[in-house]
Enzyme design. Structure first.
Site, PDB file in Angstrom:
ATOM      1  N   GLU A 180      78.027  67.147  92.822  1.00  8.88           N
ATOM      2  CA  GLU A 180      77.046  68.182  92.499  1.00  8.88           C
ATOM      3  C   GLU A 180      76.393  68.683  93.780  1.00  8.88           C
ATOM      4  O   GLU A 180      75.451  68.049  94.286  1.00  8.88           O
ATOM      5  CB  GLU A 180      75.957  67.613  91.593  1.00  8.88           C
ATOM      6  CG  GLU A 180      76.474  67.126  90.253  1.00  8.88           C
ATOM      7  CD  GLU A 180      75.408  67.248  89.186  1.00  8.88           C
ATOM      8  OE1 GLU A 180      75.638  67.964  88.219  1.00  8.88           O
ATOM      9  OE2 GLU A 180      74.324  66.657  89.348  1.00  8.88           O
ATOM     10  N   SER A 182      75.453  74.809  88.202  1.00 10.85           N
ATOM     11  CA  SER A 182      75.530  76.155  87.615  1.00 10.85           C
ATOM     12  C   SER A 182      76.891  76.448  86.996  1.00 10.85           C
ATOM     13  O   SER A 182      77.399  77.570  87.078  1.00 10.85           O
ATOM     14  CB  SER A 182      75.149  77.216  88.650  1.00 10.85           C
ATOM     15  OG  SER A 182      73.822  77.021  89.074  1.00 10.85           O
ATOM     16  N   GLY A 215      71.063  74.392  89.197  1.00  6.46           N
ATOM     17  CA  GLY A 215      69.994  75.196  88.624  1.00  6.46           C
ATOM     18  C   GLY A 215      69.697  76.472  89.387  1.00  6.46           C
ATOM     19  O   GLY A 215      68.678  77.118  89.148  1.00  6.46           O
ATOM     20  N   GLU A 220      68.063  65.196  91.740  1.00  3.39           N
ATOM     21  CA  GLU A 220      66.620  65.279  91.450  1.00  3.39           C
ATOM     22  C   GLU A 220      65.977  63.896  91.561  1.00  3.39           C
ATOM     23  O   GLU A 220      64.829  63.776  92.009  1.00  3.39           O
ATOM     24  CB  GLU A 220      66.412  65.906  90.060  1.00  3.39           C
ATOM     25  CG  GLU A 220      66.731  67.399  90.078  1.00  3.39           C
ATOM     26  CD  GLU A 220      67.198  67.979  88.755  1.00  3.39           C
ATOM     27  OE1 GLU A 220      67.007  67.348  87.696  1.00  3.39           O
ATOM     28  OE2 GLU A 220      67.789  69.077  88.794  1.00  3.39           O
ATOM     29  N   ASN A 269      73.596  67.224  80.811  1.00  5.35           N
ATOM     30  CA  ASN A 269      72.406  66.544  81.328  1.00  5.35           C
ATOM     31  C   ASN A 269      71.202  67.347  80.858  1.00  5.35           C
ATOM     32  O   ASN A 269      70.941  68.431  81.383  1.00  5.35           O
ATOM     33  CB  ASN A 269      72.473  66.502  82.868  1.00  5.35           C
ATOM     34  CG  ASN A 269      71.187  65.983  83.483  1.00  5.35           C
ATOM     35  OD1 ASN A 269      70.344  65.395  82.793  1.00  5.35           O
ATOM     36  ND2 ASN A 269      71.020  66.205  84.781  1.00  5.35           N
ATOM     37  N   TRP A 270      70.518  66.807  79.866  1.00 11.95           N
ATOM     38  CA  TRP A 270      69.399  67.565  79.282  1.00 11.95           C
ATOM     39  C   TRP A 270      68.168  67.578  80.184  1.00 11.95           C
ATOM     40  O   TRP A 270      67.240  68.338  79.949  1.00 11.95           O
ATOM     41  CB  TRP A 270      69.017  66.970  77.922  1.00 11.95           C
ATOM     42  CG  TRP A 270      70.025  67.197  76.831  1.00 11.95           C
ATOM     43  CD1 TRP A 270      71.256  67.783  76.947  1.00 11.95           C
ATOM     44  CD2 TRP A 270      69.891  66.832  75.452  1.00 11.95           C
ATOM     45  NE1 TRP A 270      71.886  67.795  75.723  1.00 11.95           N
ATOM     46  CE2 TRP A 270      71.074  67.220  74.797  1.00 11.95           C
ATOM     47  CE3 TRP A 270      68.885  66.204  74.714  1.00 11.95           C
ATOM     48  CZ2 TRP A 270      71.278  67.019  73.419  1.00 11.95           C
ATOM     49  CZ3 TRP A 270      69.080  65.982  73.355  1.00 11.95           C
ATOM     50  CH2 TRP A 270      70.275  66.394  72.723  1.00 11.95           C
ATOM     51  N   LYS A 271      68.105  66.686  81.155  1.00 10.73           N
ATOM     52  CA  LYS A 271      66.931  66.544  82.035  1.00 10.73           C
ATOM     53  C   LYS A 271      65.666  66.317  81.177  1.00 10.73           C
ATOM     54  O   LYS A 271      65.760  65.688  80.125  1.00 10.73           O
ATOM     55  CB  LYS A 271      66.784  67.766  82.948  1.00 10.73           C
ATOM     56  CG  LYS A 271      68.093  68.122  83.648  1.00 10.73           C
ATOM     57  CD  LYS A 271      67.894  69.048  84.800  1.00 10.73           C
ATOM     58  CE  LYS A 271      69.250  69.464  85.343  1.00 10.73           C
ATOM     59  NZ  LYS A 271      69.164  70.165  86.608  1.00 10.73           N
ATOM     60  N   HIS A 328      71.424  61.251  90.457  1.00 12.27           N
ATOM     61  CA  HIS A 328      71.266  62.706  90.372  1.00 12.27           C
ATOM     62  C   HIS A 328      70.393  63.174  91.542  1.00 12.27           C
ATOM     63  O   HIS A 328      69.449  62.482  91.943  1.00 12.27           O
ATOM     64  CB  HIS A 328      70.626  63.090  89.031  1.00 12.27           C
ATOM     65  CG  HIS A 328      70.691  64.564  88.774  1.00 12.27           C
ATOM     66  ND1 HIS A 328      69.808  65.437  89.361  1.00 12.27           N
ATOM     67  CD2 HIS A 328      71.552  65.321  88.059  1.00 12.27           C
ATOM     68  CE1 HIS A 328      70.125  66.679  88.988  1.00 12.27           C
ATOM     69  NE2 HIS A 328      71.186  66.626  88.198  1.00 12.27           N
ATOM     70  N   GLY A 385      73.953  71.139  83.365  1.00 12.63           N
ATOM     71  CA  GLY A 385      72.515  71.100  83.120  1.00 12.63           C
ATOM     72  C   GLY A 385      72.098  72.173  82.128  1.00 12.63           C
ATOM     73  O   GLY A 385      72.245  72.023  80.916  1.00 12.63           O
ATOM     74  N   GLY A 386      71.618  73.292  82.652  1.00 12.05           N
ATOM     75  CA  GLY A 386      71.048  74.347  81.812  1.00 12.05           C
ATOM     76  C   GLY A 386      71.912  74.755  80.637  1.00 12.05           C
ATOM     77  O   GLY A 386      71.412  74.909  79.506  1.00 12.05           O
TER      78      GLY A 386
HETATM   79  C1  PEP Z   1      72.663  69.139  86.811  1.00 11.78           C
HETATM   80  O1  PEP Z   1      71.452  69.056  86.908  1.00 11.78           O
HETATM   81  O2  PEP Z   1      73.341  68.099  86.754  1.00 11.78           O
HETATM   82  C2  PEP Z   1      73.265  70.465  86.774  1.00 11.78           C
HETATM   83  C3  PEP Z   1      74.528  70.577  87.061  1.00 11.78           C
HETATM   84  O3  PEP Z   1      72.426  71.507  86.450  1.00 11.78           O
HETATM   85  P1  PEP Z   1      72.832  73.053  86.237  1.00 11.78           P
HETATM   86  O4  PEP Z   1      74.115  73.074  85.434  1.00 11.78           O
HETATM   87  O5  PEP Z   1      71.698  73.642  85.496  1.00 11.78           O
HETATM   88  O6  PEP Z   1      73.045  73.637  87.595  1.00 11.78           O
END
Ligand code: PEP
Length: 251
Positions: A168, A214, A174, A98, A9-11, A96, A235-236
């Site tokens: 999640e 994470s 994050g 967010e 997920n590049w956001k 998601h 994500g990251g």
């Molecule tokens: C996400 O936003 O879906 C996610 C899992 O982010 P991160 O891996 O950065 O925690």
């Protein structure tokens, strides 16, 4: 049997040129290896068409990070599920945390979006998960069950079977805090049981349930080793090939 999937997920990261370069680099890295899971990248809308045109979409699935809750019309700035599908994308992340927290998306909105995604042959990667207070006061089972039942459980078994679930925990997204493998297994098993209670064991056994929060090269193997964890939503660590590939190779 259900698929193992690692989805990025590049956001709201990477401009168009950077995004195409990342997708191409990932394509090259994957072409050289034997991979034991499906790989998906979910990108900002503007990247979808050029990324689909650039990479081998048999090697990497492509998805959006959201879609509109209307089919078409006077909704300035919105992107419909049919527009997403017309780019060549096959997936869409829905719900998601967010989107839920910053854009007020409710289970009712997500029910509509899921219906539109399915109508346009997109595979929803449907996110559920609790905030820290709900983890700490033990209501996380009820929270996740409500998210599933209010948004998804009016679907037919046939339509539900097309959905990928991503658990999640909001406190892990994050933050560098990850659910322990035991915490992940506990709630993934609960999600599968909840699906089985509604749709039967066969549908539940065939549903891919991803973990997100994470997830990185050092914890992916242990998380994915759980019987009910079928991959990750990342994500990251999905923003660089050198951090994304080891997660893919954890399978
Ligand atoms: C996400 O936003 O879906 C996610 C899992 O982010 P991160 O891996 O950065 O925690």
């Amino acid at each position: 049997m259900r698929k193992n999937i690692v989805a990025g997920n590049w956001k709201m990261n990477k401009n168009l040129q950077e995004g195409i370069a990342l997708a191409e680099e990932l394509n090259e890295a994957l072409a050289e290896k034997t991979i034991n899971c499906d790989v998906v990248i979910c990108t900002p809308y503007i990247h979808l068409a050029p990324v689909c045109a650039t990479i081998d979409t048999d090697l990497i699935g492509v998805g959006a990070e959201n879609c509109a809750d209307h089919e078409s019309g006077a909704f300035t700035g919105e992107i419909s599920a049919s527009m997403v599908a017309s780019t060549g994308a096959q997936y869409v992340i829905l719900g998601h945390s967010e989107r839920r927290a910053y854009y007020g998306e409710t289970n009712a909105t997500l029910k509509t979006k899921t219906g539109l995604a399915l109508k346009n042959n997109l595979t929803p990667i449907f996110c559920v998960g609790e905030v820290l207070a709900e983890r700490e006061n033990g209501t996380y089972f009820d929270i996740v069950k409500t998210q599933l039942s209010e948004a998804l459980f009016e679907l037919s078994a046939e339509d539900f079977s097309k959905i990928v679930i991503a658990y999640e925990p909001v406190w892990a997204i994050g933050t560098g805090k990850t659910a322990s493998p035991a915490q992940a297994q506990e709630i993934h098993e609960f999600i599968r049981k909840t699906i089985a209670d509604k749709y039967g064991k066969e549908v539940a056994d065939n549903t891919s349930i991803l973990y997100g929060g994470s997830c990185n090269a050092s914890n992916a193997k242990e998380l994915f080793a759980n019987p009910d964890v079928d991959g990750g939503l990342i994500g990251g660590a999905a923003l660089k090939v050198e951090t994304f590939m080891p997660i893919i190779e954890a399978f």
